[in-house]
Scaffold this active site. Sequence first.
Site, PDB file in Angstrom:
ATOM      1  CB  CYS A  64      -0.977   0.007   1.173  1.00 28.62           C
ATOM      2  SG  CYS A  64      -0.214   0.103   2.794  1.00 28.62           S
ATOM      3  CB  CYS A  71      -4.588   1.676  -1.414  1.00 34.74           C
ATOM      4  SG  CYS A  71      -2.857   2.102  -1.697  1.00 34.74           S
ATOM      5  CB  CYS A  96       3.257  -1.908  -7.365  1.00 33.64           C
ATOM      6  SG  CYS A  96       4.202  -0.894  -6.230  1.00 33.64           S
TER       7      CYS A  96
END
Length: 264
Positions: A9, A81, A88
């Site tokens: 995250c 999230c 990523c």
Amino acid sequence: MMKKVLFVCTANSARSQMAEALLRHLAGDQFEVFSAGTAPSGVDPRTLDAIKGFGLNAEGLVSKSVASLGERHFDYVISLCDKAHQECRHWPSSGVVIAWDFPDPKTSPDPNAFARTMQEIGERLRLFVLVNSKKVDSEIRPLPPLTFFKSLADETRLLSLLLIEQEGELCVCELMEALALPQPKISRHLSQLRKHGLLLDRRQGQWVFYRIHPLLSDWMRNMLKETLKHSPELLEQPLARLNEMNSRPSAEGNSCDEERINEH
């Protein structure tokens, strides 16, 4: 060899830390678990409190950057999230990339936001383990429906579950006050609910606090919520008594009177 799982995250301060602790607890013998952030900012103390509140080990959880992991291969990269997923999604040397978008508890006004986020991530991870492993740990076997309905068939157990669902967490003396029942009877029913996997407990000083088990099946949790929604009269008097209680125990350090502590 154990499969490697990375939770990502943005800040690596709440959701990914919770997921790391939960998966280690559920299937640490099957998965090697990591977490990291695209812009790490340190672990939020409320995250550690929530993890410990669920009876999990929070030792060794530190905020770290995705870059610190180098070119390590992961069988699963799971973002928690949307921002982290966008940053990523082209993770090098990764196998399966999965996007889970959970609201950030740090921005929520709900005082139980961290506990609820733990609950939601735990439910998702239970399914992840079921799908991606050859065996399921006994701690995460689904509660048999017959046992669940038998638990609801008793008035004291039903009202206790509804009160805990409503309040997020309650101790024995609060349930004694709300239900106007003696400590031995309350404790006996709570013990049964904990044994069957409907409740999870944590100890604070001389008191034990109870909450709905984070891995309770979705449909069972929804049944409790729907009962609260459509039958508010069930808790009308118990909540009135609870709200009139003086010096309710809490994480802020209040405690019940000495006589009740000794009884418990």
